[in-house]
Design a protein around this motif. Structure first.
Motif, PDB file in Angstrom:
ATOM      1  N   SER A 191       0.199   3.424   6.362  1.00 45.71           N
ATOM      2  CA  SER A 191       0.402   1.994   6.112  1.00 45.71           C
ATOM      3  C   SER A 191       1.829   1.593   6.456  1.00 45.71           C
ATOM      4  CB  SER A 191       0.101   1.652   4.648  1.00 45.71           C
ATOM      5  OG  SER A 191      -1.258   1.840   4.378  1.00 45.71           O
ATOM      6  N   LEU A 192       2.781   2.418   6.074  1.00 45.92           N
ATOM      7  CA  LEU A 192       4.169   2.120   6.399  1.00 45.92           C
ATOM      8  C   LEU A 192       4.371   2.125   7.910  1.00 45.92           C
ATOM      9  CD1 LEU A 192       7.036   1.536   5.476  1.00 45.92           C
ATOM     10  CD2 LEU A 192       7.405   4.017   5.339  1.00 45.92           C
ATOM     11  N   GLU A 210       0.846  -1.210   0.000  1.00 46.74           N
ATOM     12  CA  GLU A 210       0.000   0.000   0.000  1.00 46.74           C
ATOM     13  C   GLU A 210       0.875   1.252   0.000  1.00 46.74           C
ATOM     14  OE1 GLU A 210      -3.325   2.677   0.710  1.00 46.74           O
ATOM     15  OE2 GLU A 210      -3.324   0.630  -0.008  1.00 46.74           O
ATOM     16  N   TYR A 211       1.900   1.233   0.814  1.00 43.22           N
ATOM     17  CA  TYR A 211       2.816   2.376   0.873  1.00 43.22           C
ATOM     18  C   TYR A 211       3.563   2.545  -0.455  1.00 43.22           C
ATOM     19  CZ  TYR A 211       6.847   5.248   1.921  1.00 43.22           C
ATOM     20  OH  TYR A 211       7.804   6.216   1.862  1.00 43.22           O
ATOM     21  N   GLU A 212       4.070   1.440  -0.997  1.00 44.14           N
ATOM     22  CA  GLU A 212       4.849   1.523  -2.238  1.00 44.14           C
ATOM     23  C   GLU A 212       4.008   2.040  -3.404  1.00 44.14           C
ATOM     24  OE1 GLU A 212       6.275  -2.502  -2.528  1.00 44.14           O
ATOM     25  OE2 GLU A 212       8.132  -2.009  -1.485  1.00 44.14           O
ATOM     26  N   GLY A 268       1.894   5.560  -1.547  1.00 37.16           N
ATOM     27  CA  GLY A 268       2.586   6.499  -0.680  1.00 37.16           C
ATOM     28  C   GLY A 268       1.897   6.746   0.651  1.00 37.16           C
ATOM     29  N   ASN A 269       1.044   5.819   1.068  1.00 30.89           N
ATOM     30  CA  ASN A 269       0.302   5.973   2.314  1.00 30.89           C
ATOM     31  C   ASN A 269       1.244   5.763   3.507  1.00 30.89           C
ATOM     32  OD1 ASN A 269      -1.351   5.749   4.566  1.00 30.89           O
ATOM     33  ND2 ASN A 269      -2.976   4.680   3.450  1.00 30.89           N
ATOM     34  N   LYS A 270       1.645   6.839   4.135  1.00 33.17           N
ATOM     35  CA  LYS A 270       2.602   6.766   5.245  1.00 33.17           C
ATOM     36  C   LYS A 270       2.018   6.072   6.468  1.00 33.17           C
ATOM     37  CE  LYS A 270       5.318  10.664   3.675  1.00 33.17           C
ATOM     38  NZ  LYS A 270       5.844  11.985   3.950  1.00 33.17           N
TER      39      LYS A 270
END
Length: 74
Positions: free
Chosen positions: A29-30, A20-22, A25-27
């Protein structure tokens, strides 16, 4: 965390959060992936000594794929 396949499934959740982050770009999720990984690492010393015997599955089998999440995140 010590039921059979819990860690394995947590690895899939972490992988989904990293993906999701990759892609988007949802920070958040990271951050969630990092928290889940930190939880696993922090809880690892608490693994019952008879875990493999009680589950009838070798530790390395139950965590298959978990390491890929770490390398995918680099």
């Amino acid at each position: 965390m010590w039921k059979l396949w819990d860690i394995h499934e947590m690895g899939y959740i972490i992988n989904g959060l990293i993906t999701e982050y990759e892609f988007y770009g949802n920070k958040e999720s990271l951050s969630a992936a990092e928290k889940a990984a930190d939880y696993i690492i922090g809880s690892w010393p608490d693994m019952p000594s008879d875990w493999e015997k009680s589950t009838s599955v070798a530790e390395h089998v139950a965590i298959t794929g978990l390491h890929q999440n770490y390398f995918n995140a680099l």
